[in-house]
Design a protein around this motif. Sequence first.
Motif, PDB file in Angstrom:
ATOM      1  N   MET A   1       0.856  -1.173   0.000  1.00  0.00           N
ATOM      2  CA  MET A   1       0.000   0.000   0.000  1.00  0.00           C
ATOM      3  C   MET A   1       0.900   1.234   0.000  1.00  0.00           C
ATOM      4  N   LYS A   2       0.564   2.189  -0.848  1.00  0.00           N
ATOM      5  CA  LYS A   2       1.327   3.438  -0.937  1.00  0.00           C
ATOM      6  C   LYS A   2       0.531   4.562  -0.274  1.00  0.00           C
ATOM      7  N   ILE A   3       1.148   5.200   0.718  1.00  0.00           N
ATOM      8  CA  ILE A   3       0.496   6.258   1.487  1.00  0.00           C
ATOM      9  C   ILE A   3       1.243   7.569   1.278  1.00  0.00           C
ATOM     10  N   LEU A   4       0.509   8.615   0.991  1.00  0.00           N
ATOM     11  CA  LEU A   4       1.062   9.963   0.965  1.00  0.00           C
ATOM     12  C   LEU A   4       0.745  10.603   2.308  1.00  0.00           C
ATOM     13  N   MET A   5       1.771  10.949   3.069  1.00  0.00           N
ATOM     14  CA  MET A   5       1.575  11.604   4.359  1.00  0.00           C
ATOM     15  C   MET A   5       1.904  13.080   4.191  1.00  0.00           C
ATOM     16  N   VAL A   6       0.907  13.920   4.428  1.00  0.00           N
ATOM     17  CA  VAL A   6       1.058  15.365   4.274  1.00  0.00           C
ATOM     18  C   VAL A   6       1.318  15.966   5.651  1.00  0.00           C
ATOM     19  N   LEU A   7       2.486  16.570   5.810  1.00  0.00           N
ATOM     20  CA  LEU A   7       2.900  17.090   7.112  1.00  0.00           C
ATOM     21  C   LEU A   7       2.541  18.549   7.298  1.00  0.00           C
ATOM     22  N   ASN A   8       2.250  18.894   8.541  1.00  0.00           N
ATOM     23  CA  ASN A   8       2.097  20.295   8.943  1.00  0.00           C
ATOM     24  C   ASN A   8       3.480  20.914   9.068  1.00  0.00           C
ATOM     25  N   LEU A   9       3.594  22.162   8.720  1.00  0.00           N
ATOM     26  CA  LEU A   9       4.837  22.892   8.932  1.00  0.00           C
ATOM     27  C   LEU A   9       4.517  24.117   9.752  1.00  0.00           C
ATOM     28  N   ARG A  10       5.304  24.349  10.770  1.00  0.00           N
ATOM     29  CA  ARG A  10       5.079  25.531  11.604  1.00  0.00           C
ATOM     30  C   ARG A  10       6.014  26.632  11.153  1.00  0.00           C
ATOM     31  N   ASP A  11       5.460  27.814  11.012  1.00  0.00           N
ATOM     32  CA  ASP A  11       6.316  28.958  10.681  1.00  0.00           C
ATOM     33  C   ASP A  11       6.372  29.941  11.841  1.00  0.00           C
ATOM     34  N   ARG A  12       5.788  29.547  12.947  1.00  0.00           N
ATOM     35  CA  ARG A  12       5.819  30.368  14.157  1.00  0.00           C
ATOM     36  C   ARG A  12       6.327  29.508  15.297  1.00  0.00           C
ATOM     37  N   THR A  13       6.445  30.082  16.462  1.00  0.00           N
ATOM     38  CA  THR A  13       6.989  29.331  17.586  1.00  0.00           C
ATOM     39  C   THR A  13       6.040  28.246  18.048  1.00  0.00           C
ATOM     40  N   GLY A  14       6.599  27.260  18.703  1.00  0.00           N
ATOM     41  CA  GLY A  14       5.837  26.153  19.242  1.00  0.00           C
ATOM     42  C   GLY A  14       6.764  25.290  20.062  1.00  0.00           C
ATOM     43  N   SER A  15       6.233  24.515  20.957  1.00  0.00           N
ATOM     44  CA  SER A  15       7.075  23.747  21.865  1.00  0.00           C
ATOM     45  C   SER A  15       7.894  22.676  21.157  1.00  0.00           C
ATOM     46  N   ASP A  16       7.386  22.118  20.072  1.00  0.00           N
ATOM     47  CA  ASP A  16       8.091  21.035  19.400  1.00  0.00           C
ATOM     48  C   ASP A  16       8.840  21.509  18.160  1.00  0.00           C
ATOM     49  N   ALA A  17       8.589  22.718  17.737  1.00  0.00           N
ATOM     50  CA  ALA A  17       9.258  23.276  16.564  1.00  0.00           C
ATOM     51  C   ALA A  17       9.516  24.756  16.823  1.00  0.00           C
ATOM     52  N   PRO A  18      10.445  25.074  17.731  1.00  0.00           N
ATOM     53  CA  PRO A  18      10.595  26.446  18.204  1.00  0.00           C
ATOM     54  C   PRO A  18      10.967  27.464  17.144  1.00  0.00           C
ATOM     55  N   ASP A  19      11.626  27.051  16.077  1.00  0.00           N
ATOM     56  CA  ASP A  19      11.966  28.017  15.038  1.00  0.00           C
ATOM     57  C   ASP A  19      11.313  27.653  13.718  1.00  0.00           C
ATOM     58  N   GLY A  20      10.206  27.003  13.792  1.00  0.00           N
ATOM     59  CA  GLY A  20       9.515  26.560  12.595  1.00  0.00           C
ATOM     60  C   GLY A  20       9.944  25.148  12.253  1.00  0.00           C
ATOM     61  N   GLY A  21       9.206  24.511  11.392  1.00  0.00           N
ATOM     62  CA  GLY A  21       9.559  23.165  10.980  1.00  0.00           C
ATOM     63  C   GLY A  21       8.445  22.187  11.247  1.00  0.00           C
ATOM     64  N   ILE A  22       8.807  20.944  11.368  1.00  0.00           N
ATOM     65  CA  ILE A  22       7.844  19.872  11.496  1.00  0.00           C
ATOM     66  C   ILE A  22       7.675  19.482  12.962  1.00  0.00           C
ATOM     67  N   PRO A  23       6.452  19.454  13.455  1.00  0.00           N
ATOM     68  CA  PRO A  23       6.223  18.980  14.814  1.00  0.00           C
ATOM     69  C   PRO A  23       6.519  17.478  14.860  1.00  0.00           C
ATOM     70  N   LEU A  24       7.647  17.108  15.401  1.00  0.00           N
ATOM     71  CA  LEU A  24       8.148  15.736  15.335  1.00  0.00           C
ATOM     72  C   LEU A  24       7.164  14.706  15.867  1.00  0.00           C
ATOM     73  N   ARG A  25       6.596  14.949  17.026  1.00  0.00           N
ATOM     74  CA  ARG A  25       5.709  13.962  17.651  1.00  0.00           C
ATOM     75  C   ARG A  25       4.484  13.678  16.783  1.00  0.00           C
ATOM     76  N   GLU A  26       3.969  14.693  16.114  1.00  0.00           N
ATOM     77  CA  GLU A  26       2.777  14.523  15.279  1.00  0.00           C
ATOM     78  C   GLU A  26       3.071  13.710  14.019  1.00  0.00           C
ATOM     79  N   PHE A  27       4.321  13.617  13.661  1.00  0.00           N
ATOM     80  CA  PHE A  27       4.726  12.922  12.446  1.00  0.00           C
ATOM     81  C   PHE A  27       5.190  11.492  12.707  1.00  0.00           C
ATOM     82  N   VAL A  28       6.072  11.297  13.677  1.00  0.00           N
ATOM     83  CA  VAL A  28       6.743   9.999  13.799  1.00  0.00           C
ATOM     84  C   VAL A  28       5.847   8.859  14.267  1.00  0.00           C
TER      85      VAL A  28
END
Length: 113
Positions: A1-28
């Motif tokens: 089965m082929k799955i496309l996983m579309v990730l959120n990207l943060r461009d503002r501060t956040g506890s898991d992505a303080p300078d933007g990026g991918i919230p690791l826990r929500e992805f892994v």
Amino acid sequence: MKILMVLNLRDRTGSDAPDGGIPLREFVIPYFFLRDVGAEVTLAARVEARPPPAARFADSASRTDAERRFTQDADATAALAGMRKLGNVSTADFDAVFYPAGDPARWEWRTEH
């Protein structure tokens, strides 16, 4: 089965992505679940972005098992580094699309006009 996983990207501060990026826990957690049951997972995001620095993934007491696993899994880190822009992906190439929506989801898909 082929799955496309579309990730959120943060461009503002956040506890898991303080300078933007991918919230690791929500992805892994869903990434490893899908991969462990045999799915071929391709990562994409609505906007082009670079993965967060590896230092952010340092092991600590607050990390989940999946987050610690990610730091040691060369295939997972390569998948994240090779993340594709959603506009360059055809959903017809996949059996399903999965969107691990966390808190920033409502902001990422807002209308900017």
